[in-house]
Design a protein around this motif. Structure first.
Motif, PDB file in Angstrom:
ATOM      1  N   PHE A 197      45.278  44.927  40.351  1.00 54.70           N
ATOM      2  CA  PHE A 197      45.256  43.893  39.314  1.00 54.70           C
ATOM      3  C   PHE A 197      46.411  42.909  39.475  1.00 54.70           C
ATOM      4  CE2 PHE A 197      42.761  47.228  37.096  1.00 54.70           C
ATOM      5  CZ  PHE A 197      41.613  46.482  36.888  1.00 54.70           C
ATOM      6  N   GLY A 198      47.533  43.356  40.019  1.00 52.56           N
ATOM      7  CA  GLY A 198      48.642  42.439  40.263  1.00 52.56           C
ATOM      8  C   GLY A 198      48.299  41.406  41.320  1.00 52.56           C
ATOM      9  N   ILE A 199      47.630  41.832  42.389  1.00 49.94           N
ATOM     10  CA  ILE A 199      47.225  40.897  43.448  1.00 49.94           C
ATOM     11  C   ILE A 199      46.161  39.932  42.928  1.00 49.94           C
ATOM     12  CG2 ILE A 199      46.037  40.737  45.666  1.00 49.94           C
ATOM     13  CD1 ILE A 199      47.445  43.286  46.514  1.00 49.94           C
ATOM     14  N   LEU A 200      45.172  40.465  42.206  1.00 50.66           N
ATOM     15  CA  LEU A 200      44.132  39.601  41.649  1.00 50.66           C
ATOM     16  C   LEU A 200      44.731  38.566  40.698  1.00 50.66           C
ATOM     17  CD1 LEU A 200      41.279  42.169  40.881  1.00 50.66           C
ATOM     18  CD2 LEU A 200      41.360  40.500  42.745  1.00 50.66           C
ATOM     19  N   SER A 201      45.627  38.991  39.855  1.00 46.91           N
ATOM     20  CA  SER A 201      46.217  38.088  38.871  1.00 46.91           C
ATOM     21  C   SER A 201      47.086  37.026  39.525  1.00 46.91           C
ATOM     22  CB  SER A 201      47.045  38.900  37.867  1.00 46.91           C
ATOM     23  OG  SER A 201      47.620  38.070  36.894  1.00 46.91           O
ATOM     24  N   GLY A 202      47.909  37.427  40.500  1.00 47.90           N
ATOM     25  CA  GLY A 202      48.828  36.482  41.120  1.00 47.90           C
ATOM     26  C   GLY A 202      48.177  35.561  42.133  1.00 47.90           C
ATOM     27  N   TYR A 203      47.147  36.039  42.829  1.00 48.98           N
ATOM     28  CA  TYR A 203      46.546  35.227  43.888  1.00 48.98           C
ATOM     29  C   TYR A 203      45.436  34.315  43.357  1.00 48.98           C
ATOM     30  CZ  TYR A 203      44.492  33.967  48.373  1.00 48.98           C
ATOM     31  OH  TYR A 203      44.004  33.267  49.453  1.00 48.98           O
ATOM     32  N   LEU A 204      44.587  34.840  42.474  1.00 46.23           N
ATOM     33  CA  LEU A 204      43.482  34.029  41.957  1.00 46.23           C
ATOM     34  C   LEU A 204      43.921  33.111  40.828  1.00 46.23           C
ATOM     35  CD1 LEU A 204      40.618  36.702  41.946  1.00 46.23           C
ATOM     36  CD2 LEU A 204      41.157  35.000  43.699  1.00 46.23           C
ATOM     37  N   ARG A 205      44.896  33.549  40.051  1.00 45.50           N
ATOM     38  CA  ARG A 205      45.429  32.792  38.912  1.00 45.50           C
ATOM     39  C   ARG A 205      44.292  32.325  37.989  1.00 45.50           C
ATOM     40  NH1 ARG A 205      49.795  28.746  41.598  1.00 45.50           N
ATOM     41  NH2 ARG A 205      47.919  28.048  42.718  1.00 45.50           N
ATOM     42  N   GLY A 206      44.510  31.248  37.256  1.00 50.98           N
ATOM     43  CA  GLY A 206      43.469  30.700  36.397  1.00 50.98           C
ATOM     44  C   GLY A 206      42.982  31.683  35.345  1.00 50.98           C
ATOM     45  N   LYS A 207      41.672  31.724  35.157  1.00 49.00           N
ATOM     46  CA  LYS A 207      41.070  32.575  34.137  1.00 49.00           C
ATOM     47  C   LYS A 207      41.276  34.057  34.433  1.00 49.00           C
ATOM     48  CE  LYS A 207      37.458  29.303  32.754  1.00 49.00           C
ATOM     49  NZ  LYS A 207      35.985  29.073  32.608  1.00 49.00           N
ATOM     50  N   VAL A 208      41.246  34.418  35.712  1.00 48.42           N
ATOM     51  CA  VAL A 208      41.461  35.818  36.077  1.00 48.42           C
ATOM     52  C   VAL A 208      42.852  36.265  35.649  1.00 48.42           C
ATOM     53  CG1 VAL A 208      41.623  37.446  37.992  1.00 48.42           C
ATOM     54  CG2 VAL A 208      39.841  35.682  37.997  1.00 48.42           C
ATOM     55  N   ASP A 209      43.855  35.448  35.910  1.00 44.03           N
ATOM     56  CA  ASP A 209      45.225  35.748  35.515  1.00 44.03           C
ATOM     57  C   ASP A 209      45.340  35.864  33.993  1.00 44.03           C
ATOM     58  OD1 ASP A 209      47.946  36.187  35.622  1.00 44.03           O
ATOM     59  OD2 ASP A 209      48.450  34.065  35.779  1.00 44.03           O
ATOM     60  N   THR A 210      44.655  34.990  33.281  1.00 40.63           N
ATOM     61  CA  THR A 210      44.707  35.013  31.816  1.00 40.63           C
ATOM     62  C   THR A 210      44.089  36.285  31.253  1.00 40.63           C
ATOM     63  OG1 THR A 210      44.591  32.592  31.738  1.00 40.63           O
ATOM     64  CG2 THR A 210      44.045  33.786  29.723  1.00 40.63           C
ATOM     65  N   VAL A 211      42.923  36.655  31.759  1.00 40.41           N
ATOM     66  CA  VAL A 211      42.237  37.855  31.269  1.00 40.41           C
ATOM     67  C   VAL A 211      43.060  39.107  31.559  1.00 40.41           C
ATOM     68  CG1 VAL A 211      40.198  39.316  31.579  1.00 40.41           C
ATOM     69  CG2 VAL A 211      39.946  36.840  31.429  1.00 40.41           C
TER      70      VAL A 211
END
Length: 317
Positions: free
Chosen positions: A123-137
């Motif tokens: 989840f840290g990689i998904l949040s930091g790399y994709l950013r945007g809505k994924v990071d917010t959720v």
């Protein structure tokens, strides 16, 4: 391997070699590493160690128990046959019960650590790399879980969830309790790791080598696996060394409170809970499990500090 340049005669070393060199110079870290490895080997090799020493966690020695259930002899019945003494009343070997208890406690702590770090890394990689809505959720989910009264919910949900697990036939008895502890602690233990990895990924994704990989048409999966992940192992290793004793202590506390593993199984928490009623008359029964827990936590914490210093290029400045 190290390389020597012909012109200057200087030895060139890779970052990994420099980290190993810094770690070997840290005497506290080396002592903690040796102690941690020995403790892990003793825990997971409990049947072999007990067989070599000729001791057993379930065999009673009532002939060595005196009045009021106290073991005969010095400091709780310590002898060559029973190095750490005997358990009151039943006379079971304390060293054997500590080793088998460590085996169960280390199993719970190790599996929980792997799952929690895996979730945090994902989840840290998904949040930091994709950013945007994924990071917010993901960020809002982390905020909710951090605000959730996990400890009190664990106490309240222990029996109902264990009964539900037994009803499904997945596991029974202490197996169901161990499964509940692992799932619950991992579910509420990955958030700190995720935030750490997110901050690292946000910094790395702006690095030249990541931007160059993206410019050449590399897929997101390749960028994550080939560019980001190899540069995240340093914080992962440090968090791993610090999380294991934390989960080991948590399992001991929960077993101490009666939420975790139940008798006749043996864990350090159960031994500590049982030893309280004998603290004034047989202090060794309390001192030995408490001392083992202190040694394990201290060893892994010192190891984590040493790894953090060794893996930090600026540590020597």
């Amino acid at each position: 391997m190290s390389a020597v340049t012909e012109e200057t005669g200087l030895v060139s070393r890779s970052p990994l070699q420099l980290s190993i060199l810094r770690f070997r110079r840290n005497w506290a870290g080396m002592a903690a590493l040796i102690s941690s490895v020995v403790l892990i080997l003793l825990a997971f090799g409990a049947p072999v160690v007990c067989a070599v020493l000729g001791i057993d966690p379930d065999t009673t020695h009532k002939e060595l128990i005196g009045e009021l259930g106290r073991p005969k002899g010095f400091f709780g019945g310590m002898s060559w046959d029973h190095p750490l003494g005997l358990e009151p009343f039943l006379g079971r070997d304390l060293l054997a019960r500590l080793l088998y208890g460590a085996r169960l406690s280390f199993t719970v702590a190790t599996v929980t650590t792997i799952f929690s770090i895996g979730l945090g890394l994902l989840f840290g990689i998904l949040s930091g790399y994709l950013r945007g809505k994924v990071d917010t959720v993901i960020g809002r989910a982390i905020d909710f879980l951090l605000a959730f009264p996990a400890f009190f919910m664990l106490l309240a949900l222990s029996e109902p969830v264990v009964q539900r697990i037994e009803g499904t036939g997945i596991a029974y008895g202490n197996g169901a309790r161990v499964l509940f502890l692992i799932v619950f602690m991992a579910l509420f233990g990955w958030m700190g790791m995720a935030r750490l990895i997110r901050s690292q990924v946000l910094s790395l994704r702006e690095a030249d080598f990541v931007m160059a990989a993206e410019a050449t048409g590399a897929s997101r999966m390749r960028v994550v696996l080939k560019e980001l992940l190899p540069n995240l192992w340093s914080p992962v290793i440090v968090v791993l060394s610090l999380s294991l004793p934390g989960y080991l202590t948590s399992e001991s506390v929960l077993s101490f409170l009666g939420v975790g593993v139940q008798p006749p199984a043996s864990t350090w928490g159960l031994l500590l809970a049982d030893s309280l009623q004998y603290f004034t008359s047989i202090p060794s029964y309390f001192v030995m499990p408490a001392l083992m827990l202190i040694v394990v936590v201290l060893s892994f914490n010192l190891l984590g500090d040493a790894l953090r210093d060794a893996l930090d290029p600026k540590a020597g400045r």
